[in-house]
Write a protein that holds these residues in place. Structure first.
Motif, PDB file in Angstrom:
ATOM      1  N   LYS A 251       0.826  -1.212   0.000  1.00 28.03           N
ATOM      2  CA  LYS A 251       0.000   0.000   0.000  1.00 28.03           C
ATOM      3  C   LYS A 251       0.856   1.257   0.000  1.00 28.03           C
ATOM      4  N   ALA A 252       2.051   1.156   0.603  1.00 30.49           N
ATOM      5  CA  ALA A 252       2.958   2.307   0.685  1.00 30.49           C
ATOM      6  C   ALA A 252       4.375   1.807   0.918  1.00 30.49           C
ATOM      7  N   ALA A 253       5.338   2.667   0.590  1.00 25.15           N
ATOM      8  CA  ALA A 253       6.746   2.326   0.789  1.00 25.15           C
ATOM      9  C   ALA A 253       7.489   3.547   1.308  1.00 25.15           C
ATOM     10  N   PHE A 254       8.482   3.284   2.168  1.00 21.41           N
ATOM     11  CA  PHE A 254       9.164   4.359   2.883  1.00 21.41           C
ATOM     12  C   PHE A 254      10.648   4.411   2.529  1.00 21.41           C
ATOM     13  N   THR A 255      11.153   5.626   2.473  1.00 20.89           N
ATOM     14  CA  THR A 255      12.551   5.892   2.148  1.00 20.89           C
ATOM     15  C   THR A 255      13.299   6.263   3.437  1.00 20.89           C
TER      16      THR A 255
END
Length: 346
Positions: A296-300
């Protein structure tokens, strides 16, 4: 006039949030990447977050980005990699202060009697008492050739330099530090099977056996399962072998994401919706594969606040360092003020 006031409110008072990134809650011999927070400082930081009263689960924050319902000044806590101290040290403290957190897990290290490779390399190069005078090794078609000379023997002065040195923040404090950085940069770009082969060659060159320091390993599968069962905690994906995704072909990225997601979902009997890119390394293929895999989402690891209009597959996080509670509180204010200053300049 009403339209103007609406524009001002939307521009300058738009909801914003922060995601905090932790790795290890421990006091290691050295911490060249500045990713360890001592248990005492971590507790002080949690006390500040508890007083602020705006810590939310990462899933809730992510839903706020999607649904345009982001709670202003909300904060989410995350951990990368899956260090065993996340379970033994961070978990009890988070429970004590009733604060939620998400743990991004590199599944290939779970339950393994081996250190995370970057930790082993750091200890091997910076703290082995006696190394050969020089090294010549080709990694990823790059020749690494360093003469250690008098630094082949570790002394107290050299040990102290290595204990406090921070990579990329400061220049290499010694020839050993320069060697560590060169090896790290080349190893980081490799698939795991090649990386491990070269790491064994480096061990053989150094004349030491593989080390397994208990503080530098991942938690066990059973510990992860216990962590997930707690209502405060969620689990996210962090690939299988912790590669720098942007340095690899699309098919390799897909494999790392799908196998990681599949393993975690089977092991925990739940859907894994959130992903953190190892090293913060990603490209367009990474984002596309994250979407295709069903995240659903990805983080850096980019240090910025999050707003409702941000791309869900490149959401930013702030790395938390080994600050006291007072220092941490000041840093939170600094991060917030930078965002406000940036908006005012637009």
């Amino acid at each position: 006039m009403k339209k103007y006031l609406h524009y001002i409110r939307k521009k300058y008072f738009a909801p914003q949030a922060m995601v905090l990134m932790y790795h290890s809650i421990a006091e290691p011999e050295s911490d060249v990447w500045d990713i360890a927070v001592s248990p005492a400082n971590f507790e002080q930081q949690l006390q500040e977050l508890k007083k602020a009263g705006n810590v939310v689960p990462l899933k809730e924050l992510t839903d706020g980005v999607y649904n345009k319902s982001l709670k202003n000044n909300s904060i989410a806590i995350t951990f990368d990699d899956g260090y065993v101290d996340n379970f033994s040290t961070a978990k009890p403290l988070l429970e004590k202060y009733n604060l939620p957190a998400t743990f991004f897990i590199a599944s290939g290290y779970l339950g393994q009697a081996r250190e995370f490779w970057w930790d082993e390399l750091e200890h091997l190069i910076l703290f082995t008492e006696q190394l050969p005078l020089a090294i010549t090794i080709t990694i990823n078609n790059i020749l690494v050739e360093v003469s250690l000379d008098e630094e082949a023997t570790l002394n107290k002065v050299l040990w102290q330099k290595h204990k406090v040195w921070k990579a990329f923040v400061e220049k290499p404090a010694s020839k050993r530090c320069r060697l560590y950085l060169e090896l790290w940069q080349q190893l980081k770009a490799l698939p795991e099977d090649e990386l491990l082969q070269h790491l064994q060659s480096i061990r053989s060159w150094a004349g030491v056996a593989r080390s397994v320091r208990t503080g530098a390993i991942s938690m066990a599968v059973e510990q992860l399962q216990e962590l997930e069962q707690h209502t405060l905690f969620d689990i996210g994906a962090h690939t299988v072998t912790h590669p720098a995704l942007a340095l690899h072909k699309r098919a390799y990225q897909r494999q790392e994401l799908l196998l990681n997601k599949s393993f975690l979902e089977k092991t925990l009997n739940q859907t894994i919706e959130l992903l953190a890119y190892p090293y913060g390394s990603y490209n367009g293929y990474s984002m596309a594969e994250a979407y295709e895999a069903g995240f659903k989402a990805a983080f850096t690891t980019e240090g910025k606040v999050i707003s409702e209009g941000d791309h869900p597959y490149s959401l930013a996080r702030f790395q938390v360092k080994n600050w006291t509670g007072a220092e941490f509180k000041q840093q939170l204010q600094l991060w917030k003020s930078k965002k406000l200053a940036a908006e005012a300049a637009v």
